[in-house]
Design an enzyme around this catalytic site. Structure first.
Site, PDB file in Angstrom:
ATOM      1  N   SER A 166       0.835  -1.209   0.000  1.00 50.90           N
ATOM      2  CA  SER A 166       0.000   0.000   0.000  1.00 50.90           C
ATOM      3  C   SER A 166       0.863   1.249   0.000  1.00 50.90           C
ATOM      4  O   SER A 166       1.843   1.339   0.760  1.00 50.90           O
ATOM      5  CB  SER A 166      -0.895   0.031   1.240  1.00 50.90           C
ATOM      6  N   GLU A 249      -0.642  -3.088  14.585  1.00 53.53           N
ATOM      7  CA  GLU A 249      -1.452  -2.757  13.413  1.00 53.53           C
ATOM      8  C   GLU A 249      -2.859  -2.277  13.760  1.00 53.53           C
ATOM      9  O   GLU A 249      -3.377  -1.380  13.129  1.00 53.53           O
ATOM     10  CB  GLU A 249      -1.526  -3.965  12.468  1.00 53.53           C
TER      11      GLU A 249
END
Ligand SMILES: Cc1cc2nc3c(=O)[nH]c(=O)nc-3n(C[C@H](O)[C@H](O)[C@H](O)COP(=O)(O)OP(=O)(O)OC[C@H]3O[C@@H](n4cnc5c(N)ncnc54)[C@H](O)[C@@H]3O)c2cc1C
Length: 403
Positions: A166, A249
């Protein structure tokens, strides 16, 4: 659990809300709402300028310790900042990987030189990062990473391919999990390298997604170079560091997501209220179910953060991730069912997708990244329910019986 803000937290909420109100104005008024699900490409320049404004005023990295330039905010205030940020409709952040993943990892495992070199540019929003973990044959099975790094004097030379990276096309640096000892068992021969993206040995190829946009990329390393001192943790101990990053995360950001999800659900409710289907009992049941599940998601996430002063423990994080990804995917499907035939037509001009269509398409990814639903179920099955563990690939390959 007391769901009310303490006096300190209430004061912090007021400060955050006022700052956002006062600053999402002028040139940044246009930034409101930019970069939501399936629109990650929107307004990159303005959002990067906004990131720097946040950094200059001390509103990035609020949970980092004060000695590293953060506010040392407790978890409750990190949650509040995320909630207020989304409530103000501020644009999607451009350096989630740097602030949320690499920064905390460096604080825990980095050398003093690495912290001095990298933490401030993340905080100021001037260096953007991407995460180089997944490969064509190493996603859920991350320990199968094949990208090689070999020492050459004062440098590492990196060769291989990452995928689904990403924001690689906008990033200055990548934290890359590489194989540095091909002879060692799978988990033991990996290292965690910091690699500059702007160099001839790296090619970034954006992948066009079904939203029509390109959030993630293939990244090819062909003799890419980085400094010998840019290994985080010990050489060949990268698995431990990589797992620590994954633990950062999800957590406080989830509660900001819940505020955003509520806005999406309210949007749907408004559509139904003004349509001739508002008395449809099956539709009403599905909407009520979405509302209830979202409320449970909020409570469950708050519970998983209670008493926590760092990453959320894996089973709780898995429950939240599974619930979160599934809720958003189901909302997208509900939205399409509500729109009926209209869902199949691009309404906005020039043939652009609407927010609801983008949510439907992009939320398929929510059940994959950050650990797929199946992987979360495996973790919950093994660590919470005590079910027999899944056979390990290494052991089965060596002829061990399947438990
Ligand atoms: C939007 C998006 C952004 C991403 N961003 C990044 C990024 O920035 N950096 C990065 O490194 N990666 C990124 N990823 C990759 C992501 O981490 C992987 O897609 C994910 O780990 C799954 O790996 P995979 O795609 O290789 O699928 P696979 O691991 O090949 O899995 C394929 C299917 O098999 C299932 N499966 C696999 N193993 C098991 C098992 N043991 N038991 C049961 N079912 C199993 C999976 O659930 C899945 O349904 C991103 C992915 C998406 C969708």
């Amino acid at each position: 659990m007391d769901l009310h803000d303490s006096p300190e937290d209430a004061a912090f909420r007021t400060e955050a809300r006022h700052w956002l109100e006062a600053n999402l104005t002028g040139e940044f008024a246009e930034a409101r709402g930019l970069g939501r699900a399936g629109r990650q490409h929107q307004g990159r320049e303005l959002r990067t300028a906004w990131e720097r404004k946040l950094g200059a005023d001390g509103w990035t990295c609020v949970g980092w310790p004060i000695e590293y330039g953060g506010r040392g905010a407790p978890v409750s205030q990190q949650v509040i900042w995320n909630e207020e940020y989304v409530r103000a409709d501020a644009p999607a952040r451009v350096n989630v990987m740097g602030e949320g993943l690499l920064g905390p990892t460096l604080i825990a495992y980095g050398t003093e030189e690495q912290k001095t070199r990298f933490l401030n540019p993340i905080r100021w929003g001037v260096e953007l990062w991407c995460q180089g973990y997944s490969e064509p044959n190493a996603g859920s099975d991350l320990a199968n990473v094949q990208t090689r790094a070999v020492r050459d004097g004062d440098e590492w030379v990196v060769t291989g391919q990452k995928v689904w990276t990403s924001y690689a096309q906008w990033s200055d640096w990548c934290f890359v999990v590489c194989r540095t000892d091909p002879e060692a068992p799978r988990h033991k021969g990996l290292s965690y390298l910091l690699v500059p993206m702007d160099q001839p040995g790296i090619e970034v190829r954006p992948i066009r997604q079904m939203t029509g946009t390109s959030e993630f990329n293939e990244v090819f390393f062909d003799g890419a170079r980085t400094g010998a001192d840019l290994v985080v943790g010990e050489v060949n101990d990268g698995w431990r560091v990589a797992l620590a990053t994954l633990a950062f995360e999800r957590g406080v950001g989830l509660l900001g997501d819940v505020v955003g999800f509520r806005r999406e659900l309210d949007h749907l409710l408004n559509i139904v209220r003004t349509s001739n289907r508002s008395h449809d009992p099956l539709l009403r049941e599905r909407l009520a179910d979405a509302w209830i599940r979202l409320y449970i998601l909020r409570l469950n996430t708050l519970r998983s953060l209670t008493g926590v002063d760092g990453p959320v423990a894996p089973p709780q994080a898995s429950i939240s991730k599974l619930y979160w990804g599934s809720w958003h995917r189901d909302l997208g499907e509900l939205a399409m069912d509500i729109l009926g035939a209209r869902a199949e037509v691009a309404e906005a001009l020039p043939y652009d997708l609407t927010d609801l269509q983008r949510i439907f398409l992009f939320s398929r990814a929510d059940t994959i990244y950050g650990g797929s639903n199946e992987i979360q179920r495996n973790i919950i099955g093994e660590r919470v329910l005590g079910l027999p563990p899944e056979p390990k690939v290494d052991a089965v390959a060596k002829g061990a019986p399947i438990p």
